[in-house]
Design an enzyme around this catalytic site. Structure first.
Site, PDB file in Angstrom:
ATOM      1  N   SER A 256       0.855  -1.195   0.000  1.00 19.83           N
ATOM      2  CA  SER A 256       0.000   0.000   0.000  1.00 19.83           C
ATOM      3  C   SER A 256       0.887   1.240   0.000  1.00 19.83           C
ATOM      4  O   SER A 256       2.057   1.166   0.377  1.00 19.83           O
ATOM      5  CB  SER A 256      -0.891   0.039   1.247  1.00 19.83           C
ATOM      6  OG  SER A 256      -0.204   0.647   2.336  1.00 19.83           O
ATOM      7  N   ASP A 257       0.344   2.356  -0.391  1.00 18.49           N
ATOM      8  CA  ASP A 257       1.094   3.593  -0.196  1.00 18.49           C
ATOM      9  C   ASP A 257       0.972   4.004   1.272  1.00 18.49           C
ATOM     10  O   ASP A 257       0.210   3.416   2.054  1.00 18.49           O
ATOM     11  CB  ASP A 257       0.620   4.700  -1.151  1.00 18.49           C
ATOM     12  CG  ASP A 257       1.731   5.742  -1.369  1.00 18.49           C
ATOM     13  OD1 ASP A 257       2.687   5.772  -0.566  1.00 18.49           O
ATOM     14  OD2 ASP A 257       1.641   6.534  -2.335  1.00 18.49           O
TER      15      ASP A 257
END
Ligand code: BGC
Length: 711
Positions: A256-257
């Site tokens: 994920s960011d």
């Protein structure tokens, strides 16, 4: 049972979730919120990876905790944003895109991997593959520019460069293709805003660079912060599970960011951390970067029946598999122990200089003012970017240090020891104080040439750095006007992370060079070009707008029913500004002059599966040795779906001595003429195609032949 099966079987649920949990160290800050004591989390197996933690000793210390003190001894994965160099900083990615040189794109990634792995890092969050057509968006600086074909070439070169031949090697860095996908299309160029593009645009423009990264074996992919037509990418199962994993067969890790799993609540698709965690995991996101939602939410999500243990196991297995492929189980201390710091530093700096000067784009050159003559004795070097070494590193400098960066002033002084160089900043980059302008103007009195260094601060592009006004910040225009009013020859160097809309400046300056943020060797690279030691070769990877109102602007337009035509009222144009960009995609002048002729396509008709040899003669019509860059475009004249007037299919560079001629050739495959048909499946339709070659996407400079694809 293999190593990974054995481990999985032995893990508690907390240890499994720990493998999916990436936390931020405090050595650098790249997002909101910081965690406290990471040591306890590592010892108890609650943290499987770290970001922003580097340095061989620092990494080995935390690695020791994981390997020696945690129950199962699973090594940590260390990630860092190694974007355009690690200690040796290369030009920002947008500047590097100007090279159109896959071998050098690969080399800088390889050098970055060597340095970052010396610092114990095993994973980079790069390459950034966001095609961007809106320079208001600050992250345009991190990417490949406007073209999907170019982005795909960069994807392949960078992935190969970072990862090397064998991911387990001590100097191999796992790559993360990001930000998946269409982040560059944020509404109105505003950071983190929503994206809404058609399925066709997604498939034609935004997805291909990620296919290229997957084909090149990227170890990881990072979903973008944004939502795509209401579906946040962090939970976008159709694109993550459907397209990336099933259609493309991507088996690597999805990371994920920063904090993006928790932000699913802000997007309004998850009510709490439990739902957010479940949505992201089910969409295929294996690692939760810093949001802590997996740790807090997955146990409860299991209880609520929102996820299954089997789904968690799939992600844990992927993470363990990546650690295994990186050789971390065999030798967790491999990275950081292989060779001492400093080995081959000089070679890397030389590479940074070479890539730096190749990234410079000579935008205008009116009075043949360049290169500066060897007998020059006095230069006034004016402007807030002239001595700004830290700015030269750009917005993502990893472990790069300001004291190692060569400013433009230092570069020119080193290159021209016999020349007096008087320097005054005149104004600050973004300040309002104009008091220094008169001193700067006075300094120009005895100068033969004024070199004016204008532009943005590094922090004005990059993440969370959108701008609605693309002019010069602060009072730089006043400084520039005062200098131009002197009537002296003026060369402008523009440092920026994006094209700036400065029609007045292009009008007044004798020469303007886009010098972006060129990294640690910026000053030397600039001096090489200004003195003619290097003849400029950089080409724009985007269309440079005249005014903000023209964006998004890009060359790959579809034909309209009423094409742009001067003097024609009912045509696709603006009342107040030409529809054309200030500088077209591919633009970039040289001290040489090149002409193209004798353009051939042979044979002029072909069937599916056959090839056409496209060739053109390039003549260097000057005495100066130089490098020409040629672009090959195609245009399907009549098709079941309106096709763009130009589509890039190839680039050639050719070195020519003064007055020399050479021939550039391409082997165009009929596959290059296929496109996504009305149902978005690839089709090859017979008919006529224009084939163009030129030195940029400017229609006026293109040579054209028509070929026929026969049934
Ligand atoms: C950025 C990513 C970056 C991550 C880790 C995020 O804010 O969007 O590009 O890799 O931080 O630093």
């Amino acid at each position: 049972m293999g190593r990974i099966d054995t481990l999985l079987a032995a893990m508690t649920i907390e240890e499994k979730i720990g493998q999916l949990n990436m936390v931020a160290s405090t050595l650098a800050v790249t997002g909101p919120g910081q965690l406290g004591d990471i040591h306890e989390g590592i010892r108890t197996g609650r943290i499987g990876s770290l970001l922003n933690h580097w340095g061989a000793d620092e990494v080995h210390a935390v690695q020791r905790l994981a390997v020696e003190e945690s129950r199962l001894g699973v090594p940590l994965l260390l990630g860092l944003d190694v974007i355009h160099g690690h200690r040796t900083i290369f030009p920002v990615p947008l500047a590097e895109a100007c090279l159109f040189a896959p071998d050098l794109w690969e080399k800088t990634a390889r050098a970055a991997a060597e340095e970052a792995t010396q610092d114990g890092v095993a994973l980079t969050f790069a390459p950034m593959l966001d095609v961007a057509r809106d320079p208001r968006w600050g992250r345009i600086v991190e990417g490949p520019g406007e073209d999907s074909w170019v982005a795909s070439q960069i994807a392949a070169a960078k992935t190969l460069g970072f990862q090397g031949q064998d991911l387990a090697a001590a100097d191999s860095l796992a790559a993360t293709a990001k930000h998946f996908c269409a982040y560059g299309a944020v509404t109105a160029g505003r950071e983190y805003a929503s994206v809404d593009v058609s399925e066709r645009t997604l498939r034609e423009i935004y997805l291909p660079p990620f296919s290229a990264a997957v084909a090149a074996g990227t170890a990881a992919v990072m979903p973008a912060f944004i939502d795509l037509a209401g579906a946040p990418m962090t939970a976008n199962a159709p694109l993550l599970q459907g397209w990336l994993r099933r259609e493309l067969g991507f088996e690597g890790v999805l990371i994920s960011d920063y904090n993006a799993v928790a932000e699913l609540m802000n997007h309004g698709v998850a009510a709490d951390a439990v739902e957010a965690a479940a949505l992201a995991l089910k969409a295929g996101v294996d690692i939760d970067m810093t949001s802590d939602c997996y740790v807090r939410g997955l146990p409860e999500a299991l209880k609520r029946g929102l996820v299954t243990m089997a789904e968690i196991d799939v992600s844990v297995r992927r993470v363990l598999d990546l650690k295994d492929r990186l050789g971390l189980f065999d030798d967790p201390y491999r990275r950081g122990s292989a060779w001492p710091h400093g080995a081959r530093d000089a070679e890397r700096r030389e590479l940074a200089r070479e890539v730096g000067r190749r990234a410079i784009v000579l935008l205008t050159h009116r009075a043949a003012i360049l290169p500066l003559p060897p007998e020059i004795r006095r230069i006034a070097l004016i402007g807030p970017l002239a001595a700004a070494s830290r700015e030269m590193l750009g917005p993502w400098a990893s472990a790069g240090r300001a004291q190692d960066a060569v400013s433009i002033l230092e570069g020119l002084e080193a290159a021209l020891p016999q020349c007096r160089i008087d320097h005054a900043p005149g104004v600050d980059i973004a300040g309002q104080d104009t008091e220094g302008i008169s001193a700067a103007v006075d300094l120009c009195a005895g100068a033969e040439v004024v070199v004016l260094c204008l532009g943005e601060a590094a922090a004005m592009s990059g993440e969370a750095a959108s701008r609605a006004d693309l002019g010069l910040p602060g009072r730089q225009r006043e400084l520039a006007d005062a200098i131009f009013d002197l009537g002296k020859p003026v060369v402008v160097l523009l440092s920026s992370g994006r094209p700036l809309t400065l029609p007045w400046l292009f009008e007044r300056a004798d020469a303007v060079l886009a010098t972006w943020f060129l990294g640690g060797e910026a000053g030397h690279a600039v001096a090489d070009v200004l003195t003619g030691r290097f003849n400029p070769t950089g080409r724009l990877p985007l269309s440079w707008p005249r005014l903000v109102g023209q964006v998004p602007i890009f060359y790959r337009q579809r034909p309209t029913g009423r094409p742009t035509k001067a003097g024609e009222h009912y045509s696709s144009s603006y009342l107040d500004v030409p529809a054309t960009p200030q500088f077209p995609f591919g633009h970039g002048l040289s001290y040489s002059r090149f002409a193209l002729f004798d353009f051939k396509c042979d044979p002029s008709s072909a069937k599916a599966g056959e090839f056409v040899e496209v060739s053109v003669t390039v003549a260097n019509d000057s005495e100066v040795d130089g490098e020409a860059t040629l672009f090959l475009f195609v245009h399907d004249l009549v098709a079941s779906v309106a096709r763009p007037v130009l589509e890039l299919k190839g680039v050639r560079k050719i070195d020519l001595k003064g007055r020399e001629r050479g021939r550039a050739t391409w082997r165009l495959s009929t596959g290059d003429l296929s496109f996504l048909g009305p149902n978005l499946n690839p089709v090859l339709e017979s008919g006529r195609f224009e084939i163009h070659v030129g030195q940029s996407a400017d229609p006026a400079g293109l040579l054209t032949e028509v070929i026929e694809l026969t049934p």
